[in-house]
Design an enzyme around this catalytic site. Sequence first.
Site, PDB file in Angstrom:
ATOM      1  N   ASP A  67       0.848  -1.192   0.000  1.00 25.54           N
ATOM      2  CA  ASP A  67       0.000   0.000   0.000  1.00 25.54           C
ATOM      3  C   ASP A  67       0.886   1.246   0.000  1.00 25.54           C
ATOM      4  OD1 ASP A  67      -2.127   1.672   0.089  1.00 25.54           O
ATOM      5  OD2 ASP A  67      -2.839   1.088   2.070  1.00 25.54           O
ATOM      6  N   ASP A  68       0.818   2.021  -1.060  1.00 23.31           N
ATOM      7  CA  ASP A  68       1.571   3.288  -1.193  1.00 23.31           C
ATOM      8  C   ASP A  68       3.070   3.070  -1.334  1.00 23.31           C
ATOM      9  OD1 ASP A  68      -0.918   4.296  -0.745  1.00 23.31           O
ATOM     10  OD2 ASP A  68      -0.377   5.611   0.902  1.00 23.31           O
ATOM     11  N   CYS A 103      -5.797   5.053  -3.735  1.00 24.39           N
ATOM     12  CA  CYS A 103      -5.970   3.709  -3.177  1.00 24.39           C
ATOM     13  C   CYS A 103      -7.208   3.001  -3.727  1.00 24.39           C
ATOM     14  CB  CYS A 103      -6.036   3.785  -1.652  1.00 24.39           C
ATOM     15  SG  CYS A 103      -4.469   4.234  -0.874  1.00 24.39           S
ATOM     16  N   ASP A 332      -0.313  -0.757  -5.054  1.00 22.26           N
ATOM     17  CA  ASP A 332      -1.510  -0.142  -5.632  1.00 22.26           C
ATOM     18  C   ASP A 332      -1.200   1.186  -6.316  1.00 22.26           C
ATOM     19  OD1 ASP A 332      -0.929   1.186  -3.316  1.00 22.26           O
ATOM     20  OD2 ASP A 332      -2.952   1.153  -2.497  1.00 22.26           O
ATOM     21  N   HIS A 333      -0.119   1.864  -5.935  1.00 21.42           N
ATOM     22  CA  HIS A 333       0.343   3.083  -6.614  1.00 21.42           C
ATOM     23  C   HIS A 333       1.648   3.510  -5.973  1.00 21.42           C
ATOM     24  CE1 HIS A 333      -1.097   5.215  -3.070  1.00 21.42           C
ATOM     25  NE2 HIS A 333      -2.272   4.642  -3.246  1.00 21.42           N
TER      26      HIS A 333
END
Length: 913
Positions: A67-68, A103, A332-333
């Site tokens: 995540d991130d 997200c 996710d990014h």
Amino acid sequence: MHFCDIRTAVLAFLCVSAVSYVGDARTRGREVSRTRQDDDEANSRVYARRHRRKKSEKPNIVIIMTDDQDVLLGSMNYMPKTLKIMQEGGATLSNAFVTTPMCCPSRSSFLTGMYVHNHNVYTNNDNCSSIQWQQTHETRNFATYLSNAGYRTGFFGKYLNEYNGTYIPPGWREWVGLIRNSRFYNYSINFNGKKIKHYDNYYKDYLTDLIANDSVTFLKQSKQYFPNRPVAMVLSMPAPHGPEDAAPQYQHLFPNVTSHRTPSWNHAPNPDKQWILQYTGKMEPIHIAFTDMLSRKRLQTLQSVDDAVEKVYKELRNLGELDNTYLLFTSDHGYHLGQYGLLKGKAMPYDFDIRVPFYIRGPGIAPGTDIRNIVLNIDLAPSILEMGGVAIPDHMDGKSMLKLLTASRDPAGAAKRKKAWRDTFLLERGKITMKKIKAREQLEAEKNNILHTKESRLSLQCTKTQFRSPCRPKQKWECKRDSKGRLRMHKCRYPYRDKPKNCVCPPKIIMNKSEKRNQRQFLKNNVNQPHRLKTKAHFIRAERSVVEGQRSYQLQDVDVSDTLADSQHHAVRRSINNKRYVFPRDAAGADTEHIVKRCRVLANNTVACDKEIYESRDSWKTHKMAIDHLIEQYRWQIEKLKGIRQHLKRGKPTEPPQTEIIVTTKRTLVTRVVATEEAEEGGSTQGSKEENEQDDDQCICGENIAQQDERHSESEAVTKQPRRGKKNKEGAPKHRRRNRRKDVTRDCNQPYMKCFTHDNSHWRTAPLWNYGPFCFCPNSNNNTYWCVRTINETHNFLYCEFITGFISYYNLMKDPDQLRNAVHDLSYGMLQQLHETLNHLRACRGAKQCTVHSRLPEGIKPKPLPVLIPLAEGSGDVESTGVTDVLRHLPTGVIGDRTRKPATYNVPSKGFY
């Protein structure tokens, strides 16, 4: 018997016993040895069965998503176990991107294989895990297709930001879903339909370790009880998302790491970029310290993810399933830490936010492969389905990358392919508001001369009599033209008669709401009742002295009979029956004392009543009604006192009577208040219409205002004197202003901005923040954009159109850090081609429409576009449609010299070049 015979017999017995014992011991030893051999043989058979059992025909699929997590800031360099397992043992996709760097939109695209404009999850709040999402797109996630194809599916960790844990999404056999956003401690999960609360014990509650343990357990049990069924599971890690709580054993690592300081770090301000970057300046020292510590804490949280990847890898190897498993690792990014002066966050269209780490290993993938083709998060769902032997649905916008992975590498590092792979994709964030849509429709209508527009409708409406200007009696709306000459509807401010303009009148006596409410209640209880035979109509009028500011209530023309008490009694009884209690204004003191004496409040706050009340239901009911009566009576008295207090506030005298006061505001409005004998005496009662006419006579209009201003300026110096014996007024604001400066988070919530505050209590785990509080705004509501990103052998650029009309273009072949907006270097033909390609991708549906590549197949010649003529000074519009909308937002001279000779551009209709 002879002694020798006895001795001989005893010795013989002992010899026989010893021989038998030895034999038994040898027998037991052989049995123990045989038992050990049997156990070893059994274990070897179990081990052999485990490795020789018939595996599932379909491969297992394991996706690990962080995540991130960034890739350009160097986070993967601090995960050695993951690099050894995934990079050396599999393929690296060096051009992996997400289509929306946020997200919930990105995860929704991962689950469905669709662009944001097709699944309609635009932000982390709008439509994220909503009812519409659950009913339409969630039922078509890739897990539902895999589950129908025989896979045992499992999801572990963060799902969607607004997931509330009230249901299990379709398609998942094992469900361990985090409720709401990422946390490491003090969170709740939905464990197969049951909500479980976790706290702050590392050994029981640390979420990254919990995900790793539960997923490995699910994998073991699936292969133990269902050896012929393949497994597909997602491990959605919370790291390195905030609050960045690292495991205790890693909280001392990376004290001096500055890998996040890229060339664009603290490169601010940026006047050639969108509004938020123009607004953002260079970071202050406290901001620089924050980015350094945040980078350190993020890397610490990733160490637990590194351990989880190794744990899953070893379990697959022990189960003999490693060669039959596709293992994927991605995020996710991306993320930024100080780039362009932005402290932290995502949601920007630049590479540090849209690029993600992507590694994959599995059957047919050569170790150490580097694939440089563009791979998107919307490609994950169709690729997973093809790995599982499931047909890819038509609604998915992505394409399967399996052919890229299984193909052999060429010397350049790109996989060989028969068909051209995409080299262009869409970036999108946010959506167009209704206000922007209406403005765009109006511009299009004006350009295309469409009659059914707002202007045409207003023109038709304004021809009607009821909307003509000026307003006439009882007219509510009128048509007027604004400063730009457009027709607009305005509400009539003076519906009965026109008043002179630029006039200032004395304040009117207005009855407040409480007086009106009391008057209506009084009339309802005492007027037009069947038992009132001798009562005339009566009204209450509030009359205030203009000078003293006092209000007196007079009952006019009232002939109250002796039956008033009876009428009040009936009104009270009727109101009680209707559960609406309204009582006379005079409080009954004797009845109150009687009620209070029957029930008393003791010293210990307990209530004791007479014995009769507890024994008789009628007495209890009567006393209860009397108490309600008393409560409502006091409430009425309180409301009455509040109305008097409000009246006194409004009627506070400002100057002594018999004086003339001129009050001037910033707009030079003048109010004249003169004390007269009639006002002191109360005067006579007149209708509202006559009062309005008298007020108009006292109004000051036109040139009289200027004369009153001069009189006020002369008298102001005489009447205005400094106050003595009180604190200086100017000192207090300065003191409060100094206190407000100390609170740096006071104005953190700026309108149309996304801001955050940080202080010493934000992080609860080491390393701790001890530099004090601060506030920062890293994003804004107008940061909505649509971009085209292209990477091929000859071009590498980013073209964006923002909702504000701003246009940007970055040539990464010359400017890899995207520091300069090179939109001035583009020609008109290139701008139009980019604009048309962007519009095509914004409306695409399905993989066929959403796949764009600039190179045309061999043997096909590009079709020429209509001739494009650049605008010269004083020239008209461009002939081709579409380019005008792009160029209307560019300043004069933004693309070269407009005074040059017209040039002709022939651009292929497919692709850019």
